[in-house]
Design a protein around this motif. Structure first.
Motif, PDB file in Angstrom:
ATOM      1  N   UNK A  73      45.503  34.432  42.440  1.00 38.33           N
ATOM      2  CA  UNK A  73      46.145  35.741  42.248  1.00 38.33           C
ATOM      3  C   UNK A  73      45.619  36.737  43.266  1.00 38.33           C
ATOM      4  N   UNK A  74      44.408  36.503  43.774  1.00 37.14           N
ATOM      5  CA  UNK A  74      43.835  37.303  44.856  1.00 37.14           C
ATOM      6  C   UNK A  74      43.398  36.352  45.959  1.00 37.14           C
ATOM      7  N   UNK A  75      43.792  36.667  47.190  1.00 37.58           N
ATOM      8  CA  UNK A  75      43.460  35.825  48.341  1.00 37.58           C
ATOM      9  C   UNK A  75      42.606  36.641  49.300  1.00 37.58           C
ATOM     10  N   UNK A 104      42.515  41.176  52.252  1.00 35.40           N
ATOM     11  CA  UNK A 104      42.667  40.749  50.861  1.00 35.40           C
ATOM     12  C   UNK A 104      44.098  41.017  50.398  1.00 35.40           C
ATOM     13  N   UNK A 105      44.709  40.004  49.807  1.00 36.60           N
ATOM     14  CA  UNK A 105      46.052  40.110  49.240  1.00 36.60           C
ATOM     15  C   UNK A 105      45.968  39.889  47.729  1.00 36.60           C
ATOM     16  N   UNK A 156      45.615  44.700  49.824  1.00 34.05           N
ATOM     17  CA  UNK A 156      44.734  45.714  49.227  1.00 34.05           C
ATOM     18  C   UNK A 156      43.519  46.014  50.102  1.00 34.05           C
ATOM     19  N   UNK A 157      43.317  45.205  51.148  1.00 35.52           N
ATOM     20  CA  UNK A 157      42.261  45.501  52.110  1.00 35.52           C
ATOM     21  C   UNK A 157      42.654  44.911  53.455  1.00 35.52           C
ATOM     22  N   UNK A 158      42.438  45.679  54.521  1.00 36.54           N
ATOM     23  CA  UNK A 158      42.770  45.212  55.856  1.00 36.54           C
ATOM     24  C   UNK A 158      44.251  45.364  56.155  1.00 36.54           C
ATOM     25  N   UNK A 159      44.688  44.685  57.196  1.00 35.39           N
ATOM     26  CA  UNK A 159      46.079  44.769  57.634  1.00 35.39           C
ATOM     27  C   UNK A 159      46.716  43.387  57.623  1.00 35.39           C
ATOM     28  N   UNK A 181      40.791  31.446  54.868  1.00 36.36           N
ATOM     29  CA  UNK A 181      40.664  31.714  53.453  1.00 36.36           C
ATOM     30  C   UNK A 181      39.227  31.462  52.992  1.00 36.36           C
ATOM     31  N   UNK A 182      38.654  32.421  52.252  1.00 34.19           N
ATOM     32  CA  UNK A 182      37.294  32.223  51.752  1.00 34.19           C
ATOM     33  C   UNK A 182      37.255  32.236  50.231  1.00 34.19           C
TER      34      UNK A 182
END
Length: 200
Positions: A50-52, A63-64, A101-104, A197-198
């Protein structure tokens, strides 16, 4: 003469009152994605996705977060000459929509039916301005020409990996994907930008 007119009148009345043949209703068949098809990617079955979280080669974090899952239908129409009804088939399609939600950047995934005829379901993913797609049946297929097997990236091991090119054949951008992690690596060669991906 009156008898002939009377018989003609009765014959006309009989044929005029003949009931219309009963029309066969159109057929509507719905084909849902199976649990096996949905499990080909982690985006619809694994809440950990649900969060990547991706990290770039410049150590920036992107972060997506999944905002919603949408479902729709791809309609096929069967036209059979001489048949008094139309048959419709509706193939379920599903998409997971993500918000940055974070970064571009931007990210989204879909399972869609791409064309008329046959069972050609496609896993389609959008990364930034790039579009990638592969047949669901090719994921984890060791005989597929884009299957790489085990690879190592930044001291991490990934198994059953395959690669995908932007719009299937444009090598200016590519992704690595497997069943366990989904899309876990993205490379934009024009900008010399990579994302890994982490998620753990």
């Amino acid at each position: 003469m009156k008898q002939k007119l009377l018989l003609l009148y009765i014959a006309c009345y009989f044929f005029a009152c003949k009931p219309e043949p009963e029309r066969i209703p159109n057929q509507h068949n719905y084909i849902y994605l199976t649990a096996e098809q949905l499990a080909k990617t982690p985006y619809f079955t694994n809440p950990a996705f649900d969060t990547l979280t991706f990290v770039s080669n410049q150590n920036d974090t992107v972060v997506f977060a999944k905002t919603r899952v949408d479902s729709g239908w791809f309609r096929e129409i069967d036209f059979n000459p001489g048949v008094e009804f139309t048959s419709y088939r509706y193939y379920q399609q599903i998409s997971a929509n993500y918000q940055t939600i974070k970064g571009e950047g931007s990210f989204g995934v879909k399972i869609v039916k791409k064309r008329q005829g046959g069972g050609f379901e496609v896993f389609e993913y959008l990364f930034n301005d790039f579009k990638f797609y592969d047949g669901l049946n090719t994921l984890n297929d060791k005989s597929y020409s884009r299957y790489l097997g085990e690879i190592n990236l930044r001291n991490k091991k990934f198994t059953n990996t395959m690669y995908s090119l932007h719009n299937y054949e444009d090598s200016t951008a590519f992704c690595y994907i497997n069943l366990e992690k989904g899309v876990f690596y993205f490379n934009d060669r024009n900008k010399n930008n990579t994302l890994l991906l982490i998620n753990e």
